[in-house]
Enzyme design. Structure first.
Site, PDB file in Angstrom:
ATOM      1  N   LYS A 120      88.234  20.168  48.684  1.00  0.00           N
ATOM      2  CA  LYS A 120      87.978  21.614  48.746  1.00  0.00           C
ATOM      3  C   LYS A 120      87.191  21.953  50.005  1.00  0.00           C
ATOM      4  CE  LYS A 120      86.146  25.350  45.771  1.00  0.00           C
ATOM      5  NZ  LYS A 120      85.449  25.684  44.506  1.00  0.00           N
ATOM      6  N   SER A 166      87.606  29.540  41.657  1.00  0.00           N
ATOM      7  CA  SER A 166      87.718  29.507  43.097  1.00  0.00           C
ATOM      8  C   SER A 166      88.505  28.297  43.632  1.00  0.00           C
ATOM      9  CB  SER A 166      86.324  29.515  43.722  1.00  0.00           C
ATOM     10  OG  SER A 166      85.645  28.301  43.464  1.00  0.00           O
ATOM     11  N   SER A 211      85.086  27.629  38.041  1.00  0.00           N
ATOM     12  CA  SER A 211      85.963  27.462  39.208  1.00  0.00           C
ATOM     13  C   SER A 211      86.744  26.156  39.266  1.00  0.00           C
ATOM     14  CB  SER A 211      85.150  27.590  40.496  1.00  0.00           C
ATOM     15  OG  SER A 211      84.833  28.925  40.743  1.00  0.00           O
TER      16      SER A 211
END
Lengths: 494, 95
Positions: free
Chosen positions: A78, A158, A182
């Site tokens: 990420k 997210s 998330s």
């Protein structure tokens, strides 16, 4: 050999050790899958050279007989994780051009274990969002579609890029982070497994901070076994994060027996939400039945302050964000606005932050500023922290009554169309209604795919565990996974 | 509690985010929507409840207050939008 990318981490590990496949071959297969998946916009920075170097090193290690479980496994990271010499922007324009001089502890641990980084993954800006639509790179796209409808769906957020990449078999696993859901919400939206460990299990060092008392890293993988293997490599004490726990990390994979006889599973009545789709209720009911059939004792429980979790979160998280994001001032890294004649340092700060932050980030920073400002600190921030104490106590009370894990839906709906909810912040916040309590209480939570809705879209269930008992939680998730038998994959259109 | 454009401007200033005057009414409206949502917290009886400071009961580790790292000026300045002669450069702050 596109089938290589469909491998799970455990399968790949065994094939690598047996010499049936090389990490270079696995990595090349992933790189070519990524190249063909531009339409998903999951990978936003590609690092093929690093990947192949790491893969060659992993192959040498495996050959030498020194191969930890993650050795040679190609992963996506990420964009929130600082990776040395590689753009790490938290999907924000304010960090455009930022290349860290250091490596986050979690990614370093994965690399030390021999894992391969394919590139950086899309996400909501500073992890603030539930649909990946606040990203400076544009949204990632869910590889799933509703039946024959080609409407683009959100992969959630997210960690939307991580979810899309794993579901589309662009990588074998991905790192995510979870502040209010998330990891678990996007995992549920794309039919994969995602676990947020207990607060303090994973070091936060080198992960761009959003809300420090809530943020935790975790793996997003194709099944529960892979989650256990990857989490193992990510966890552990780190002297560089004062909140990281100095506790031994058990052998999570070794705890996957699938035997949950005698375990007590709580079903919280407050999670029956008004307007929740029947399909979610039905899925939850069948999850309950599956665990019961596996020999667990099911009890109805009450978590009375559930309703106040989201409002408390939307005080605490913005407050911490407003403090954490004060560092983006155009001085030390990232973007600096072009200044007009006579502009001083205050104009530099104000213009830099106005240009660099997106709308949702600005909104949260300003809400955080407001709830911390003189005159409102007690009414908002301190009250929210007291409510947080009560939310945590709700969980402590049921654990004290002998509950081992709690079963809830992971999300209030299946993946929704991109563009649908972006205009209404409060509507968007409701996505986290089942997950956010877990962050406020610091507990481990895992999302497991358990079925599909009427349009064929995946739906997930969440299990919440006792603090530090990720191993037990993973085992319960493993039993649920086996009973649910979810094997559906998105049909390739990209 | 309702936020007017003046309060919105003050918050933007405190947050050091430039907001054009014509954008302030919409911003104030957004704040009101979010704060309206947060107002639910007033329903909770928090009498005698301690505000949470640490979600896991942990005692922060102690260590000697010594220098453990350093000597990396180049690395620290490498990402600066403007660095000169070993320093971060900013617009003039003193007359």
């Amino acid at each position: 050999m596109s089938d290589l990318t469909k491998m799970k981490i455990a399968e790949a590990r065994d094939a690598l050790r047996a010499g049936d496949v090389t990490s270079v071959a696995l990595t090349e297969a992933c790189l070519s899958a990524i190249e063909g998946a531009g339409a998903l916009n999951a990978f936003v920075h590609h690092t093929p050279e690093i990947a192949l170097d790491q893969a060659r090193a992993a192959d040498a290690r495996i050959k030498a007989g020194d191969a930890p479980a993650m050795c040679g496994i190609p992963l996506g990271i990420k964009d929130l994780f600082c990776t040395k010499g590689v753009p790490s922007q938290a999907a924000s324009n304010i960090l455009k051009g930022f290349k860290p001089e250091y490596e986050s502890t979690v990614s370093q641990q994965l690399f030390d274990a021999g894992a391969v980084m394919l590139g950086k993954l899309n996400m909501d800006e500073f992890a603030m969002g539930s649909s990946n639509e606040t990203s400076c790179y544009g949204n990632a796209v869910n590889p799933w579609r509703a039946g024959n409808d080609d409407t683009a769906l959100t992969p959630g957020g997210s960690s939307g890029g991580s979810a899309a990449a794993v579901a589309a078999d662009l990588c074998l696993g991905a790192t995510g982070t979870d502040t209010g859901g998330s990891i678990r919400q996007p995992a549920a939206f794309v039919g994969i497994t995602g676990i947020k460990p207990t607060y303090g299990r994973c070091s936060r060092w080198g992960i761009v901070a959003f809300a420090s008392s809530l943020d935790q890293a975790g793996p997003m993988t194709k099944d529960v076994r892979d989650a256990a293997i990857m989490l193992q490599a990510m966890c552990g004490h780190d002297p560089k994060d004062s909140t990281s726990a100095d506790l031994a990390v058990p052998d999570f994979e070794g705890m996957l027996t699938g035997d949950i006889r005698g375990k007590t599973i709580g079903i919280p009545r407050e999670y029956h939400m008004d307007g929740m789709p029947d399909e979610i209720e039905a899925l939850w009911g069948s999850g309950r039945q599956m665990l019961q059939d596996a020999g667990a004792r099911i009890v109805d429980i009450s978590l009375p302050h559930t309703k106040y979790a989201l409002p408390a979160y939307y005080v605490i998280a913005p407050a911490e964000a407003s403090s954490n994001l004060a560092r983006y001032d155009g001085v030390r890294y990232g973007h600096r606005a072009k200044l007009a004649q006579g502009d001083g340092i205050t104009e530099m700060y104000e213009k830099t932050r106005a240009e660099g932050f997106g709308a949702e980030v600005k909104r949260r920073v300003m809400v955080g500023t407001y709830v911390l400002s003189a005159g409102f600190y007690d009414a908002y921030y301190n009250r929210a922290r007291k409510v947080r104490t009560l939310i945590k106590k709700d969980f402590e009370d049921v654990f004290a009554q002998g509950v081992d894990a709690i079963l809830t839906p992971a999300t209030p709906s299946a993946a929704f169309p991109l563009g649908q909810e972006v205009s209404d912040p409060v509507q968007m916040y409701l996505n986290d209604v089942f997950t956010v309590t877990v962050n406020l209480a610091g507990l481990p939570g895992i999302a497991v795919p358990a079925g599909v809705d009427g349009h064929g879209l995946p739906l997930g269930l969440q299990l919440i565990g006792r603090p530090w008992e990720e191993g037990d939680l993973l085992n319960t998730a493993y039993a649920l996974e086996q009973a649910a038998g979810f094997v559906a994959k998105p049909a390739k259109w990209w | 509690m309702s936020i007017d454009t003046e309060t919105a401007a003050k918050v933007a200033k405190l947050a050091r985010i430039k907001v054009e005057p014509e954008a302030l009414p919409a911003l104030a409206q957004e704040f009101n929507t979010i704060l309206g949502f947060i107002e639910q917290l007033n329903e909770v009886d928090v009498e005698g409840v301690e505000p949470m400071t640490s979600v896991t009961p942990m005692r922060l580790k102690r260590r000697k207050d010594g220098v453990t790292d350093g000597d990396m000026q180049d690395k620290i300045l490498s990402n600066a939008p403007d660095a000169r002669e070993g320093f971060f450069a900013v617009p003039k702050v003193v007359e």
